[in-house]
Design an enzyme around this catalytic site. Structure first.
Site, PDB file in Angstrom:
ATOM      1  N   LYS A 129      -9.605  -0.752   2.823  1.00 18.74           N
ATOM      2  CA  LYS A 129      -8.456   0.019   2.319  1.00 18.74           C
ATOM      3  C   LYS A 129      -8.608   0.250   0.816  1.00 18.74           C
ATOM      4  CE  LYS A 129      -5.563  -1.994   5.868  1.00 18.74           C
ATOM      5  NZ  LYS A 129      -4.865  -3.201   6.247  1.00 18.74           N
ATOM      6  N   GLN A 182      -1.353  -8.011   4.247  1.00 23.02           N
ATOM      7  CA  GLN A 182      -2.302  -8.092   5.355  1.00 23.02           C
ATOM      8  C   GLN A 182      -1.920  -9.222   6.307  1.00 23.02           C
ATOM      9  OE1 GLN A 182      -4.636  -5.828   5.802  1.00 23.02           O
ATOM     10  NE2 GLN A 182      -5.661  -6.740   7.547  1.00 23.02           N
ATOM     11  N   ASP A 212       3.361   0.019   5.127  1.00 21.82           N
ATOM     12  CA  ASP A 212       2.925  -0.430   6.456  1.00 21.82           C
ATOM     13  C   ASP A 212       4.110  -0.513   7.425  1.00 21.82           C
ATOM     14  OD1 ASP A 212       0.608  -0.847   7.806  1.00 21.82           O
ATOM     15  OD2 ASP A 212       0.547  -3.001   7.527  1.00 21.82           O
TER      16      ASP A 212
HETATM   17  N1  GUN Z   1      -4.041  -6.910  10.093  1.00 26.86           N
HETATM   18  C1  GUN Z   1      -4.848  -6.223  10.916  1.00 26.86           C
HETATM   19  N2  GUN Z   1      -4.547  -4.905  10.888  1.00 26.86           N
HETATM   20  C2  GUN Z   1      -3.521  -4.767  10.018  1.00 26.86           C
HETATM   21  C3  GUN Z   1      -2.761  -3.649   9.552  1.00 26.86           C
HETATM   22  O1  GUN Z   1      -2.950  -2.491   9.953  1.00 26.86           O
HETATM   23  N3  GUN Z   1      -1.789  -3.934   8.641  1.00 26.86           N
HETATM   24  C4  GUN Z   1      -1.539  -5.190   8.213  1.00 26.86           C
HETATM   25  N4  GUN Z   1      -0.548  -5.369   7.331  1.00 26.86           N
HETATM   26  N5  GUN Z   1      -2.202  -6.243   8.630  1.00 26.86           N
HETATM   27  C5  GUN Z   1      -3.197  -6.034   9.528  1.00 26.86           C
END
Ligand code: GUN
Length: 284
Positions: free
Chosen positions: A53, A97, A120
């Site tokens: 990311k 995450q 998110d």
């Molecule tokens: N852990 C694995 N995939 C994701 C995601 O798309 N967002 C977040 N916040 N944690 C994750």
């Protein structure tokens, strides 16, 4: 005829191309969209996703920061760090995450993220708006899946959609989004009895269980669209989805590969949400 393989990378490129233009326009106005990704602990899989990311944001000319905390960070300290980012005007998107250590996985952690920076879509306020079909930030993976379904031209109204997995980040939000789009939705999970009985009814089958080869050929209706959200790293270092790809491929009409299916769409959706948050916060 075997299923057509959905190229998530190619669809994501289109989204990122548009995001790149939007970033350029914002920068011309003196604004640089910034994402902050928070990671607690050093789970290797999480580190890879976080780095991806971060790299993508930088590649597009955005600002990005990874904030890593040790697993011993207290709940109070953690909330304080989130509050600091809420108040920081240079930050437009905050992403925590997952998974988080047990002592931090209260819902209040996500409630603390400013709704306007919750790229998110995990703040309960955004979950609630998603439920009601209102404009809001939605989690990146479900956005990516909806985009894939749109891209392959499937009419959702009246379709039977079966979702395997009931996580707050994928299973629940995608089920709601499909329901709001007119699908008849079944949510299956680890306690579901006779999974096959449900999956065989699916016109659209979405698996987000994290169990390699869970979805076998005899569980899929002929012509179904199969979306594989699973990513399990095996001892050989390879990434495996939930779907027995080579066999299911012979039965489905469309299928996403792992890697190269849903994964790139998730990253593109986070970027897109951060640019949107920046535009909205700055009124640009
Ligand atoms: N852990 C694995 N995939 C994701 C995601 O798309 N967002 C977040 N916040 N944690 C994750």
């Amino acid at each position: 005829m075997p299923a057509k393989i959905i190229d998530g990378k190619k669809i994501a490129e289109k989204i990122l191309e548009k995001a790149k233009k939007d970033v350029r326009t914002l920068k011309e106005k003196g604004i640089t969209p910034k994402l902050v990704v928070i990671q607690v602990g050093d789970d290797p899989a999480s580190s890879i996703y976080v780095q991806k990311k971060h790299d993508k944001c930088l590649e597009l000319g955005m600002a990005s920061e990874i904030k890593k905390f040790g697993k011993k960070i207290t709940y109070t300290e953690f909330l304080f760090e989130i509050e600091k980012l809420n108040k920081d005007d240079s930050v437009h998107g905050i992403l925590i995450q997952l998974p988080l250590p047990e002592h931090l996985s209260h819902k209040q952690v996500f409630e603390t993220i400013d709704v306007a920076k919750d790229v998110d879509g995990l703040n309960p306020a955004n979950h609630g708006k998603n439920l009601l079909g209102k404009e809001c930030f939605r989690p990146a993976t479900p956005i990516g899946i909806m985009r894939i379904l749109d891209e392959i031209g499937v009419k959702l109204e009246g379709k039977n959609a079966v979702v395997i997995g009931r996580s707050n980040i994928v299973g629940k939000p995608i089920a709601i989004m499909l329901l709001n789009a007119g699908c008849t939705v079944t949510i299956c999970h680890s306690k579901t009895r006779n999974l096959k009985e449900h999956t065989l009814k699916a016109d659209i089958l979405i698996s987000a269980a994290g169990k390699p080869k869970l979805v076998k050929e005899n569980m899929v209706k002929k012509g179904a669209i199969v979306i594989d959200v699973g990513t399990t790293k095996m001892k050989n270092g390879k990434l495996y989805g939930d779907v027995d790809f080579e066999k299911v491929r012979k039965k489905a009409s469309w299928i996403t590969p792992v890697p190269g299916g849903v994964g790139p769409m998730t990253i593109a959706s986070v970027v897109e949400n951060t640019v949107k948050a920046c535009r909205e916060i700055t009124n640009a």
